[in-house]
Design an enzyme around this catalytic site. Sequence first.
Site, mmCIF file in Angstrom:
data_model
loop_
_atom_site.group_PDB
_atom_site.id
_atom_site.type_symbol
_atom_site.label_atom_id
_atom_site.label_comp_id
_atom_site.label_asym_id
_atom_site.label_seq_id
_atom_site.Cartn_x
_atom_site.Cartn_y
_atom_site.Cartn_z
ATOM 1 N N GLU A 141 0.821 -1.210 0.000
ATOM 2 C CA GLU A 141 0.000 0.000 0.000
ATOM 3 C C GLU A 141 0.860 1.266 0.000
ATOM 4 O O GLU A 141 0.497 2.261 -0.627
ATOM 5 C CB GLU A 141 -0.944 -0.011 1.214
ATOM 6 C CG GLU A 141 -1.866 -1.229 1.301
ATOM 7 C CD GLU A 141 -2.680 -1.465 0.044
ATOM 8 O OE1 GLU A 141 -2.938 -0.500 -0.712
ATOM 9 O OE2 GLU A 141 -3.061 -2.627 -0.199
ATOM 10 N N GLU A 183 -1.265 -1.811 -9.753
ATOM 11 C CA GLU A 183 -1.145 -3.028 -8.949
ATOM 12 C C GLU A 183 0.094 -3.851 -9.293
ATOM 13 O O GLU A 183 0.692 -4.483 -8.415
ATOM 14 C CB GLU A 183 -2.408 -3.883 -9.102
ATOM 15 C CG GLU A 183 -3.685 -3.196 -8.625
ATOM 16 C CD GLU A 183 -3.637 -2.799 -7.157
ATOM 17 O OE1 GLU A 183 -2.693 -3.197 -6.438
ATOM 18 O OE2 GLU A 183 -4.545 -2.072 -6.715
#
Length: 788
Positions: A485, A507
């Site tokens: 994150e 991602e």
Amino acid sequence: METQLDPMKDDLPLMANTSHMLVKHYILDLDVDFKSKVIEGIIVLFFETGSQYRRSSSTGKGDCRSQFDETCKMRASEPCHVPVTNVSACSSKMEYNDFAVCGKGEEDTSDKNGNHSNKEQASGIPSSKNCYDIEDHGNKDFLLVLDCCDLSVLKVEEVDVAAVSGIEKFTRSAKLTDVSKDLENLRNQIVHELVTLPADRWKEQLYYFTCCRQAPGCGELLFTAGTWSLEIRKSGIQTPTDFPHAIRIWYKTKPEGKSVTWTMDQSGRPCVYTMGSPINNRALFPCQEPPVALSTWQASVRTAAGFVVLMSGENSAEPVQLQEGILSWYYYVTMPMPASTFTIAVGCWQEVKQPSVTASIQTNTEFSLPPSQADFRCNEEICGHVEYPCRFQNPAARLQAVIPYRVFAPRCLMERCEECLLQLIPQCLSAAYTTLGTHPFSRLDVLIVPSNFSSLGMASPHIIFLSQSVLPGGSHLCGTRLCHEIAHAWFGLAIGARDWTEEWLSEGFATFLEDIFWARAQQLSHDEVKGQQELKALLRWRRLRDEVQNSEEELQVLRPKKESTGELSESGASVVKYGLKAEKIFMQVHYLKGYFLLRSLARNIGEASYLTCLRKFVHKFHGQLVLSQDFLSMLLEDTPEQKQSGLTVESIFQNWLDTSGIPKPLLEEGETWKECQLVQQVSGEVTKWIQTNQRIRKSGKKKRKQDGVIFQKVRHRWCELVVKHKYVPGYGDVETFLREDQAMGVYLYGELMVNEDVKQQELAHKCFAAAQEHMDASSAKVVAEMLF
């Protein structure tokens, strides 16, 4: 006519006509009501004319002040609609440093070291025909289209920004011809000057934005609320250039709106938060959702005392009491971001405090830059993005290895967070800094969200949501997820995809970088790093292989729009292909194929050279939107030997991004991981435990109770084995897992059903019935399809 789409099957429509008008700033003024599960309030939007209609000013020169005085004389004859709020108007004598709350008593304490149709029914919509009747003029008047879903829009009006005291400094000289038209032009000119102020005047800019929020209205605007959009027009205005550039909207959310979820935290207290819905924030506030609509925002949120409001914001907000039992929280952002990155969480969160011994080293930790990164100092002076107070241009920010951070959680999880999470954050932040350099954001809040959160984590500007599932079982899962994150601060937020179908740009990079960050956070040796990364690569390869075998081919393509990627319609509207497919939320193909592409490039180039290229990419493109070819072209230009070997952007598209299935280069590499020593050790350990389990079963001995402690650390795999072997004494563990770890357990429902075992199917139905009310819509739909 709006296209009617199945909100769970089709592409996600981005309806906003951003090529006509582009939002530059939002002001939200909201009340959160947990009894009715409604967020109600006002939003003010400030626009610039879009690229399709932008024109250079051709007005004549004259006396600026005299124009302002003359146009003000006209204001008395215009209808004014003053918003009814419980906040006082701004004083013209207020200093810019005091702008933050403008009459609410808050102060800006942040350190600026550079420090994410069908008409509504009568309820909630004015009955006046004026707001609906567009038959006479609808074909002629310009329509402003905003993305909007499941909102009750009550009123829309133009804001008379010219009425703000002291704002005449933003007017430019022009000769008066038609007085009423000049008044409209004057307002739009003020907004233009305000939204284009230089970065070093950011405090002044926010101050006047705040004052404009409470300026009187100067006429209601006509609007139609559809399934996916809000259309607004002003009678007689036919171009976006003449359309009001500051508008105010009164609205309410609906309890069933899918942008936020109302639920209970792990301590049984009510809360509401944005959980990364496929429809993003359009059911939270009317907005422009296309990524190109990069905007700043400020928000005041009022809620009952006892609740804490966390939000994407550069300042660490402190509550101000407005009246007994009511607190107000204020946040702002000066870095333009897509509206989809706006995040809010309101609940009875408790801050997990840093132990006093180490608290002093939490912030302002400075490190020397590694030589490979120091080479980019000269490039940091010039940024390619629109102007804003950029940390990459701030010498103090460039030396800040650990930015200020806070941790929040429900009371029952505070001890676990203190034991595990608090000590990991500075290690992971420092590791990220040594890898990529300057942190794009000035601070970080980390929140442990409720158990119905459908992912292990989610990154937004200045705030990270983590699932409670990452806390048990030691630091590894928590550390790797935190690193993932944190990586999104650079890839996904500071650098965004121009087309949301290219999800791998966010991602894939975060998955690749989490390994780099986590290895550095652990301070592993070279051999340990290599072994750990090879083992992870093998596990990810197997996961990708399983996903490819069990998913639709169309969802396996990383660039589904191929050569049309990034293209928009004339108005700026577009669609996110497969954006509303519920099962897509649980797929990891964009993570895994993107990771393996980046891993392959790193192996070909060499990790040190590759990370140097990544840092260069960050410095060149931070604050901007990119497509796949932007990264790939820059990488190949910096590594001419790769181009000479035949590697091209087109070949990467063909082998990795534009096709389904496992890429051919990856198939050739699949067997090499088995040679890794750590992989062989793990394989031997697995074999040993399988044989041990078989001997125990044959002997009929019962497992000792202490074994539960071991399985507690590997609950995920334990539940898989319980289901696979129909181990009835373990069904209670499966039930607990599905209740407490929804981020990891959704697919276990399928495992329970596929065995066609009556007890397991009963368990699946029982768990779903207990959790369904608090599950997000996509998760509930996927599970329901498995069960019924």
